[in-house]
Design a protein around this motif. Structure first.
Motif, PDB file in Angstrom:
ATOM      1  N   MET A   1       0.837  -1.170   0.000  1.00 28.79           N
ATOM      2  CA  MET A   1       0.000   0.000   0.000  1.00 28.79           C
ATOM      3  C   MET A   1       0.889   1.243   0.000  1.00 28.79           C
ATOM      4  N   SER A   2       0.477   2.243  -0.728  1.00 27.54           N
ATOM      5  CA  SER A   2       1.222   3.487  -0.799  1.00 27.54           C
ATOM      6  C   SER A   2       0.246   4.648  -0.688  1.00 27.54           C
ATOM      7  N   GLN A   3       0.620   5.671   0.078  1.00 28.00           N
ATOM      8  CA  GLN A   3      -0.207   6.862   0.211  1.00 28.00           C
ATOM      9  C   GLN A   3       0.641   8.088  -0.067  1.00 28.00           C
ATOM     10  N   GLU A   4       0.111   8.989  -0.906  1.00 30.96           N
ATOM     11  CA  GLU A   4       0.742  10.288  -1.128  1.00 30.96           C
ATOM     12  C   GLU A   4       0.004  11.301  -0.286  1.00 30.96           C
ATOM     13  N   LEU A   5       0.738  12.023   0.547  1.00 27.74           N
ATOM     14  CA  LEU A   5       0.134  12.996   1.450  1.00 27.74           C
ATOM     15  C   LEU A   5       0.719  14.376   1.219  1.00 27.74           C
ATOM     16  N   THR A   6      -0.081  15.381   1.444  1.00 24.34           N
ATOM     17  CA  THR A   6       0.425  16.742   1.366  1.00 24.34           C
ATOM     18  C   THR A   6       1.003  17.130   2.723  1.00 24.34           C
ATOM     19  N   GLU A   7       1.876  18.121   2.708  1.00 25.03           N
ATOM     20  CA  GLU A   7       2.483  18.591   3.943  1.00 25.03           C
ATOM     21  C   GLU A   7       1.397  19.070   4.909  1.00 25.03           C
ATOM     22  N   ASN A   8       1.550  18.723   6.182  1.00 23.68           N
ATOM     23  CA  ASN A   8       0.644  19.061   7.276  1.00 23.68           C
ATOM     24  C   ASN A   8      -0.683  18.309   7.258  1.00 23.68           C
ATOM     25  N   ALA A   9      -0.846  17.367   6.324  1.00 21.36           N
ATOM     26  CA  ALA A   9      -2.068  16.556   6.295  1.00 21.36           C
ATOM     27  C   ALA A   9      -1.987  15.483   7.393  1.00 21.36           C
ATOM     28  N   PRO A  10      -3.130  15.089   7.945  1.00 18.53           N
ATOM     29  CA  PRO A  10      -3.110  14.005   8.921  1.00 18.53           C
ATOM     30  C   PRO A  10      -2.956  12.659   8.220  1.00 18.53           C
ATOM     31  N   ALA A  11      -2.310  11.726   8.894  1.00 24.97           N
ATOM     32  CA  ALA A  11      -2.158  10.361   8.381  1.00 24.97           C
ATOM     33  C   ALA A  11      -2.525   9.391   9.502  1.00 24.97           C
ATOM     34  N   VAL A  12      -3.274   8.355   9.150  1.00 22.58           N
ATOM     35  CA  VAL A  12      -3.648   7.329  10.120  1.00 22.58           C
ATOM     36  C   VAL A  12      -3.430   5.967   9.486  1.00 22.58           C
ATOM     37  N   LEU A  13      -2.648   5.132  10.160  1.00 18.42           N
ATOM     38  CA  LEU A  13      -2.456   3.747   9.741  1.00 18.42           C
ATOM     39  C   LEU A  13      -3.074   2.861  10.814  1.00 18.42           C
ATOM     40  N   THR A  14      -3.735   1.778  10.387  1.00 17.97           N
ATOM     41  CA  THR A  14      -4.397   0.876  11.319  1.00 17.97           C
ATOM     42  C   THR A  14      -3.802  -0.511  11.210  1.00 17.97           C
ATOM     43  N   CYS A  15      -3.532  -1.107  12.357  1.00 18.53           N
ATOM     44  CA  CYS A  15      -3.029  -2.473  12.441  1.00 18.53           C
ATOM     45  C   CYS A  15      -4.204  -3.352  12.871  1.00 18.53           C
ATOM     46  N   ASN A  16      -4.727  -4.137  11.941  1.00 18.07           N
ATOM     47  CA  ASN A  16      -5.888  -4.987  12.220  1.00 18.07           C
ATOM     48  C   ASN A  16      -5.427  -6.335  12.734  1.00 18.07           C
ATOM     49  N   ALA A  17      -5.380  -6.471  14.038  1.00 13.11           N
ATOM     50  CA  ALA A  17      -4.989  -7.733  14.669  1.00 13.11           C
ATOM     51  C   ALA A  17      -6.030  -8.080  15.715  1.00 13.11           C
ATOM     52  N   SER A  18      -6.486  -9.314  15.688  1.00 12.48           N
ATOM     53  CA  SER A  18      -7.457  -9.726  16.700  1.00 12.48           C
ATOM     54  C   SER A  18      -7.133 -11.129  17.174  1.00 12.48           C
ATOM     55  N   SER A  19      -7.431 -11.352  18.440  1.00 15.11           N
ATOM     56  CA  SER A  19      -7.161 -12.633  19.067  1.00 15.11           C
ATOM     57  C   SER A  19      -7.947 -12.689  20.363  1.00 15.11           C
ATOM     58  N   PRO A  20      -8.339 -13.897  20.790  1.00 12.91           N
ATOM     59  CA  PRO A  20      -8.950 -13.989  22.120  1.00 12.91           C
ATOM     60  C   PRO A  20      -7.916 -13.714  23.223  1.00 12.91           C
ATOM     61  N   LEU A  21      -6.632 -13.793  22.875  1.00 10.65           N
ATOM     62  CA  LEU A  21      -5.554 -13.488  23.811  1.00 10.65           C
ATOM     63  C   LEU A  21      -5.197 -12.008  23.718  1.00 10.65           C
ATOM     64  N   GLN A  22      -4.492 -11.491  24.704  1.00 15.86           N
ATOM     65  CA  GLN A  22      -4.031 -10.106  24.663  1.00 15.86           C
ATOM     66  C   GLN A  22      -3.070  -9.930  23.494  1.00 15.86           C
ATOM     67  N   VAL A  23      -3.290  -8.889  22.700  1.00 13.78           N
ATOM     68  CA  VAL A  23      -2.452  -8.597  21.537  1.00 13.78           C
ATOM     69  C   VAL A  23      -1.573  -7.389  21.845  1.00 13.78           C
ATOM     70  N   ASN A  24      -0.278  -7.533  21.605  1.00 14.85           N
ATOM     71  CA  ASN A  24       0.674  -6.425  21.739  1.00 14.85           C
ATOM     72  C   ASN A  24       1.065  -5.963  20.347  1.00 14.85           C
ATOM     73  N   ILE A  25       0.959  -4.663  20.102  1.00 15.00           N
ATOM     74  CA  ILE A  25       1.250  -4.098  18.782  1.00 15.00           C
ATOM     75  C   ILE A  25       2.392  -3.098  18.901  1.00 15.00           C
ATOM     76  N   THR A  26       3.363  -3.211  17.993  1.00 14.40           N
ATOM     77  CA  THR A  26       4.495  -2.290  17.925  1.00 14.40           C
ATOM     78  C   THR A  26       4.600  -1.766  16.499  1.00 14.40           C
ATOM     79  N   TRP A  27       4.855  -0.471  16.354  1.00 14.89           N
ATOM     80  CA  TRP A  27       4.985   0.153  15.042  1.00 14.89           C
ATOM     81  C   TRP A  27       6.459   0.359  14.675  1.00 14.89           C
ATOM     82  N   TYR A  28       6.744   0.236  13.360  1.00 16.79           N
ATOM     83  CA  TYR A  28       8.098   0.380  12.819  1.00 16.79           C
ATOM     84  C   TYR A  28       8.069   1.338  11.636  1.00 16.79           C
ATOM     85  N   LYS A  29       9.165   2.075  11.491  1.00 16.43           N
ATOM     86  CA  LYS A  29       9.377   2.915  10.307  1.00 16.43           C
ATOM     87  C   LYS A  29      10.723   2.518   9.726  1.00 16.43           C
TER      88      LYS A  29
END
Length: 82
Positions: A1-29
């Protein structure tokens, strides 16, 4: 996936993970952890230095996985790679 954004525009990325157990999510750049957790990564005002490949990892006590990368780039700029 690729997104082109203008300067000062908001950006939101979503990590869709589900489990009956506790899920730990970490973001990387660009393959390095950025110290952010949670199912959404929000950038209030997108800047040139925010460009890059973002992905999340999600883990439980039993398993872990990585998302596919999302490329965020500044609209109108050209990227060169060698």
């Amino acid at each position: 996936m690729s997104q082109e954004l203008t300067e000062n525009a908001p950006a939101v990325l979503t990590c869709n993970a589900s489990s009956p157990l506790q899920v730990n999510i970490t973001w990387y750049k660009n393959g390095k952890p950025i110290g952010r957790t949670g199912s959404q990564l929000k950038i209030d005002k997108f800047q040139h230095e925010d460009q890059g490949d973002y992905h999340c990892s999600f883990s439980t006590l039993v398993t872990s996985s990585l998302s596919k990368p999302a490329l965020l780039v500044m609209k109108g700029l050209f990227l060169f790679s060698s």
